[in-house]
Design a protein around this motif. Structure first.
Motif, PDB file in Angstrom:
ATOM      1  N   ARG A 156      22.890 -28.340  50.187  1.00 27.27           N
ATOM      2  CA  ARG A 156      23.432 -29.070  51.340  1.00 27.27           C
ATOM      3  C   ARG A 156      24.095 -30.367  50.880  1.00 27.27           C
ATOM      4  O   ARG A 156      25.165 -30.739  51.390  1.00 27.27           O
ATOM      5  N   SER A 157      23.472 -31.036  49.923  1.00 26.41           N
ATOM      6  CA  SER A 157      24.046 -32.283  49.407  1.00 26.41           C
ATOM      7  C   SER A 157      25.373 -32.016  48.701  1.00 26.41           C
ATOM      8  O   SER A 157      26.343 -32.765  48.868  1.00 26.41           O
ATOM      9  N   LEU A 158      25.446 -30.933  47.922  1.00 25.38           N
ATOM     10  CA  LEU A 158      26.677 -30.606  47.198  1.00 25.38           C
ATOM     11  C   LEU A 158      27.800 -30.219  48.152  1.00 25.38           C
ATOM     12  O   LEU A 158      28.971 -30.536  47.913  1.00 25.38           O
ATOM     13  N   LEU A 159      27.461 -29.530  49.241  1.00 25.62           N
ATOM     14  CA  LEU A 159      28.483 -29.108  50.208  1.00 25.62           C
ATOM     15  C   LEU A 159      29.117 -30.293  50.931  1.00 25.62           C
ATOM     16  O   LEU A 159      30.223 -30.176  51.474  1.00 25.62           O
ATOM     17  N   ASN A 160      28.428 -31.431  50.938  1.00 21.91           N
ATOM     18  CA  ASN A 160      28.972 -32.636  51.566  1.00 21.91           C
ATOM     19  C   ASN A 160      29.918 -33.403  50.646  1.00 21.91           C
ATOM     20  O   ASN A 160      30.546 -34.370  51.072  1.00 21.91           O
ATOM     21  N   LEU A 161      30.005 -32.985  49.370  1.00 24.30           N
ATOM     22  CA  LEU A 161      30.888 -33.657  48.421  1.00 24.30           C
ATOM     23  C   LEU A 161      32.263 -33.005  48.425  1.00 24.30           C
ATOM     24  O   LEU A 161      32.401 -31.814  48.711  1.00 24.30           O
ATOM     25  N   LEU A 195      39.109 -30.449  49.638  1.00 24.01           N
ATOM     26  CA  LEU A 195      38.274 -29.302  49.311  1.00 24.01           C
ATOM     27  C   LEU A 195      39.131 -28.073  49.025  1.00 24.01           C
ATOM     28  O   LEU A 195      38.795 -27.264  48.183  1.00 24.01           O
ATOM     29  N   SER A 196      40.264 -27.935  49.727  1.00 20.95           N
ATOM     30  CA  SER A 196      41.098 -26.754  49.523  1.00 20.95           C
ATOM     31  C   SER A 196      41.810 -26.798  48.182  1.00 20.95           C
ATOM     32  O   SER A 196      42.255 -25.759  47.686  1.00 20.95           O
ATOM     33  N   VAL A 197      41.941 -27.991  47.575  1.00 23.46           N
ATOM     34  CA  VAL A 197      42.604 -28.106  46.274  1.00 23.46           C
ATOM     35  C   VAL A 197      41.777 -27.410  45.204  1.00 23.46           C
ATOM     36  O   VAL A 197      42.291 -26.667  44.372  1.00 23.46           O
ATOM     37  N   ILE A 198      40.456 -27.645  45.208  1.00 20.11           N
ATOM     38  CA  ILE A 198      39.577 -27.065  44.198  1.00 20.11           C
ATOM     39  C   ILE A 198      39.013 -25.754  44.727  1.00 20.11           C
ATOM     40  O   ILE A 198      38.133 -25.730  45.578  1.00 20.11           O
ATOM     41  N   THR A 199      39.564 -24.667  44.220  1.00 18.04           N
ATOM     42  CA  THR A 199      39.054 -23.338  44.601  1.00 18.04           C
ATOM     43  C   THR A 199      38.240 -22.708  43.477  1.00 18.04           C
ATOM     44  O   THR A 199      37.552 -21.715  43.700  1.00 18.04           O
ATOM     45  N   LEU A 236      28.712 -31.866  38.042  1.00 20.39           N
ATOM     46  CA  LEU A 236      29.422 -31.752  39.322  1.00 20.39           C
ATOM     47  C   LEU A 236      29.556 -33.118  39.991  1.00 20.39           C
ATOM     48  O   LEU A 236      30.574 -33.410  40.623  1.00 20.39           O
ATOM     49  N   PHE A 237      28.534 -33.951  39.841  1.00 19.73           N
ATOM     50  CA  PHE A 237      28.626 -35.319  40.377  1.00 19.73           C
ATOM     51  C   PHE A 237      29.796 -36.059  39.740  1.00 19.73           C
ATOM     52  O   PHE A 237      30.536 -36.773  40.416  1.00 19.73           O
ATOM     53  N   HIS A 238      29.975 -35.892  38.433  1.00 22.10           N
ATOM     54  CA  HIS A 238      31.056 -36.596  37.725  1.00 22.10           C
ATOM     55  C   HIS A 238      32.433 -36.125  38.184  1.00 22.10           C
ATOM     56  O   HIS A 238      33.395 -36.902  38.152  1.00 22.10           O
ATOM     57  N   LEU A 239      32.533 -34.864  38.600  1.00 23.27           N
ATOM     58  CA  LEU A 239      33.831 -34.323  39.005  1.00 23.27           C
ATOM     59  C   LEU A 239      34.179 -34.624  40.456  1.00 23.27           C
ATOM     60  O   LEU A 239      35.331 -34.486  40.858  1.00 23.27           O
ATOM     61  N   SER A 240      33.193 -35.007  41.247  1.00 21.21           N
ATOM     62  CA  SER A 240      33.438 -35.235  42.664  1.00 21.21           C
ATOM     63  C   SER A 240      34.232 -36.524  42.891  1.00 21.21           C
ATOM     64  O   SER A 240      34.045 -37.519  42.190  1.00 21.21           O
ATOM     65  N   PHE A 260      35.807 -32.232  46.126  1.00 27.75           N
ATOM     66  CA  PHE A 260      36.268 -32.095  44.743  1.00 27.75           C
ATOM     67  C   PHE A 260      37.782 -31.962  44.776  1.00 27.75           C
ATOM     68  O   PHE A 260      38.332 -30.959  45.245  1.00 27.75           O
ATOM     69  N   CYS A 261      38.473 -32.985  44.301  1.00 24.78           N
ATOM     70  CA  CYS A 261      39.932 -32.989  44.355  1.00 24.78           C
ATOM     71  C   CYS A 261      40.548 -33.084  42.960  1.00 24.78           C
ATOM     72  O   CYS A 261      41.685 -33.516  42.810  1.00 24.78           O
ATOM     73  N   GLY A 262      39.794 -32.686  41.932  1.00 29.85           N
ATOM     74  CA  GLY A 262      40.287 -32.665  40.566  1.00 29.85           C
ATOM     75  C   GLY A 262      39.833 -33.889  39.781  1.00 29.85           C
ATOM     76  O   GLY A 262      39.622 -34.944  40.368  1.00 29.85           O
ATOM     77  N   PRO A 263      39.620 -33.705  38.463  1.00 27.70           N
ATOM     78  CA  PRO A 263      39.756 -32.487  37.648  1.00 27.70           C
ATOM     79  C   PRO A 263      38.650 -31.474  37.944  1.00 27.70           C
ATOM     80  O   PRO A 263      37.698 -31.791  38.648  1.00 27.70           O
TER      81      PRO A 263
END
Length: 312
Positions: free
Chosen positions: A161-166, A6-10, A184-188, A168-171
């Protein structure tokens, strides 16, 4: 591991509609004009309705809230688009992206239920005119509008809430001009099957339930009009529903095509065009349809302008 990812994707990169700088400049001017018209026009409608006692009816009470939703809806992402174009940047923070989608979802869901309430209002007005005032009381109108906002908030918070549980480590490049949840689903890099199922169920339930209310209301209106009214009366009765029916057709046609189709139903460019229509142009069309085609609203505008001119 999840915290590190999560810290990678800011921040995310919004690729927008095109990479052509000349076209981007033209689009920024167009979007600025659209935003100015949307804001001023919808605030003007709200002002006219609140200041004109003849328009203090359920129909215009719902219309004022539709104008408010269109104003809020456009203000969620249009300023960000304009800032990105003017500054030449295409970034949005991670939390800003999630919040942007959450507000878009909230206002979109609330508008679905509000349009259904407006259809039900027209059904009562035409099919049960003698009982209309007793049924569509101010308290009931407030309850319908409050329910629309509450359902919009509930749906939005569920998705957030559902998005916060995903994770995102790139792209982090979003091929759109705002943060749309399917992208956003595709990027997770998490398992998104549960989130995607939740999205389809909630979006499908909202769209289908409100669409059925609208369809059943207008079927009831059509049956009543054909049974009870003459040709001239039928035209007059149906003309009162024309504006709302036009808005409903445009709104549901584009939203259902965009969100309830599979991700491979349309090319991404086609999905962008559909999104442009319901996010940018539909609020302006709502404004034109309800003001230009509405005799009572136009008359109220003329009276207000005359008062302002002669009072000076």
């Amino acid at each position: 591991m999840a915290d590190r990812n999560l810290s990678v994707i800011t921040e995310f990169i919004l690729l927008g509609l095109t990479d052509d700088p000349v076209l981007n400049t033209a689009l920024s001017v167009l979007f600025l004009l659209i935003y100015i018209i949307t804001v001023l026009g919808n605030l003007w409608i709200i002002l006219i309705i609140s200041a004109t006692s003849q328009l203090h009816s359920p129909k215009y009470f719902f219309l004022s809230h539709l104008a408010f939703l269109d104003f809020c809806y456009s203000s969620v992402f249009l300023p960000k688009i304009l800032i990105n174009y003017l500054l030449g940047q295409k970034t949005i923070s991670y939390h800003g992206c999630l919040l942007q989608y959450s507000f878009v979802n909230m206002f979109l869901t609330a508008e679905c239920f509000l349009l259904a309430a407006m259809a039900y209002d027209r059904y009562l007005a035409i099919c049960h005119p003698l009982h209309y005032r007793g049924l569509m009381t101010p308290t009931f109108c407030i309850c319908l509008v409050s329910a629309s906002y509450l359902l919009g908030c509930t749906n939005s918070l569920t998705h957030l809430r559902s998005l916060l549980n995903l994770t995102f480590c790139g792209p982090n490049a979003i091929d759109h001009y705002f943060c749309d949840i399917p992208l956003l689903f595709h990027l997770s890099c998490s398992d998104t099957r549960h989130s995607e199922l939740l999205f389809m169920v909630l979006s499908g339930a909202t769209s289908i339930a409100t669409f059925l209310i609208v369809v059943s209301s207008y079927l009831g209106i059509l049956i009543t009009v054909l049974k009870k009214y003459s040709s001239r009366g039928s035209y007059k009765a149906l003309s009162t529903c024309a504006s709302h029916l036009t808005v409903v057709t445009l709104f549901y046609g584009t939203v259902i095509s965009t969100y309830l189709g599979t991700s491979s139903s349309f090319p991404q460019d086609t999905e962008k065009i559909l999104s442009v229509f319901y996010t940018l142009f539909l609020p302006v069309l709502n404004l034109l349809i309800y003001s230009v085609r509405n005799k009572e609203a136009k008359e109220a505008m003329r009276r207000m302008i005359k008062r302002k001119v002669f009072s000076q």
